[in-house]
Enzyme design. Structure first.
Site, mmCIF file in Angstrom:
data_model
loop_
_atom_site.group_PDB
_atom_site.id
_atom_site.type_symbol
_atom_site.label_atom_id
_atom_site.label_comp_id
_atom_site.label_asym_id
_atom_site.label_seq_id
_atom_site.Cartn_x
_atom_site.Cartn_y
_atom_site.Cartn_z
ATOM 1 N N THR A 117 6.726 -33.096 -1.862
ATOM 2 C CA THR A 117 5.266 -33.460 -1.421
ATOM 3 C C THR A 117 4.278 -32.184 -1.789
ATOM 4 O O THR A 117 4.478 -31.229 -1.513
ATOM 5 C CB THR A 117 5.165 -33.693 0.092
ATOM 6 O OG1 THR A 117 3.659 -34.056 0.464
ATOM 7 C CG2 THR A 117 5.604 -32.847 0.921
ATOM 8 N N TYR A 141 5.607 -32.113 8.392
ATOM 9 C CA TYR A 141 6.288 -32.949 7.499
ATOM 10 C C TYR A 141 6.346 -31.929 6.244
ATOM 11 O O TYR A 141 7.264 -31.794 5.625
ATOM 12 C CB TYR A 141 5.178 -34.014 7.337
ATOM 13 C CG TYR A 141 5.521 -34.812 5.904
ATOM 14 C CD1 TYR A 141 6.684 -35.290 5.571
ATOM 15 C CD2 TYR A 141 4.347 -34.696 4.839
ATOM 16 C CE1 TYR A 141 6.874 -36.025 4.221
ATOM 17 C CE2 TYR A 141 4.371 -35.333 3.857
ATOM 18 C CZ TYR A 141 5.639 -35.652 3.629
ATOM 19 O OH TYR A 141 5.974 -36.615 2.137
#
Length: 337
Positions: A117, A141
């Site tokens: 990501t 995350y």
């Protein structure tokens, strides 16, 4: 040769499985169905319901199906949720990847593609952001994915695994034929929320932060169509099969749209208006994130087909309306039974 897709019944994973099947690949899926749906898989694709971090399960699947490449999607992806439950994210993302890599090493799987990501960059110093930019994640995350990248790099160096890390920017849209799409209830993706509002399922949209130093005060994102992203993975697999060296690549289009511009695109393609409300900034949100895609375009044999915000919004809306029709039909059947 068989490709193992972890999280293959999820949003991005199911588009990957469909792309592989349409290309004539043998595919097997592991998914615990916590956010995925078995109905999203093409007929005949073997599905093993379980965790990608279950080493015994993964080893059995690799041995039974002759797996020689792993594409790893399984994981948790909601930034605000990671702020509330960091240990859950390190367990489900980082530890799962660790276990999966351990089995890949044990079974001699030579190729690994990892779903990462842009959140690993945090607030970038320059935009568009290149792959060599400093990695300073703002959320558990992002940190959980960065830790996984580091483990993959070190494991590959020690054991001769060839890999590609793909750092996604904002994935959106749905299969252009509306066969599959994002079906998770309570999804946090901006375009998903916007098409839910356009189809009457939400009374309004909250825009988290309208006071950023951007042209309209809202955050800016680089959206990539989920089907183009799936084809980027296919290109990455071909690159590894041709002997390509380990590499980390940004996955985006290299152009940014603000939250408010994205909402306007959904209004245009739907022909409907809906309420938009300003809300406070969210912890962990990044102001501006646009990909420098120079390396990806030079490395992979990949040309995007849906690099247009209105097209992405239209495909997301078509899928959402199909979901609504399907739910209405199920309800009518239940009422008449």
């Amino acid at each position: 040769m068989t490709v193992l897709v972890t999280g293959g019944a999820g949003y991005i994973g199911s588009h990957m499985v469909l792309a592989l099947v349409e290309a004539g690949e043998n595919v097997v899926v592991i998914d615990n169905l916590s956010s995925g749906f078995s109905a999203m898989l093409p007929q005949g694709v073997p599905l093993f319901i379980g965790d990608a971090g279950d080493e015994n399960l993964v080893e059995g699947v690799i041995a039974a199906h002759g797996v020689n490449a792993i594409i790893h999607f399984a994981g948790s992806v909601v930034v605000p949720a990671s702020m509330r439950d960091p240990l859950g994210y390190y367990q489900n993302n980082t530890m799962t990847t660790r276990n999966l890599l351990a089995v890949a090493v044990k079974c001699g799987v030579p190729r690994f593609i990892f779903s990462s990501t842009a959140a690993v960059y945090g607030n970038p110093e320059r935009v568009p952001v290149p792959e060599q930019a400093p990695t300073r994640p703002l959320s558990p995350y992002g940190s959980s994915k960065l830790m996984s990248e580091i483990m993959l790099h070190d494991t590959a160096a020690a054991h001769g695994i060839s890999y590609v890390v793909l750092r996604y920017f904002n994935v959106a849209g749905a299969d252009p034929q509306a066969r599959i799409g994002l079906a998770t209830l309570g999804a946090t993706h901006l375009l998903k929320i916007a098409v839910e509002a356009a189809s009457g399922q939400r009374p309004k949209i909250d825009v988290f932060g309208t006071d950023y130093p951007t042209p309209d005060g809202s955050c800016i994102r680089d959206f990539i169509h989920v089907s183009d992203l799936a084809q980027a993975h296919r290109a990455a697999l071909a690159y590894l099969r041709q002997g390509g060296a380990p590499v980390t690549l940004n996955c985006g289009y290299g152009r940014g749209y603000s939250v408010l511009e994205t909402i306007d695109a959904v209004r245009r393609v739907s022909g409907r208006n809906f309420a938009v409300q300003a809300a406070a900034r969210r912890l962990g949100d990044i102001m501006t994130m646009v990909a420098d895609t120079t390396r990806m375009r030079a490395t992979l044999d990949w040309t995007p087909r849906y690099d247009d915000l209105d097209t992405i919004a239209a495909h997301a809306l078509a899928w959402e309306e199909k979901l609504l029709r399907d739910r209405h039909g199920t309800l009518q059947q239940a009422l008449s039974a």
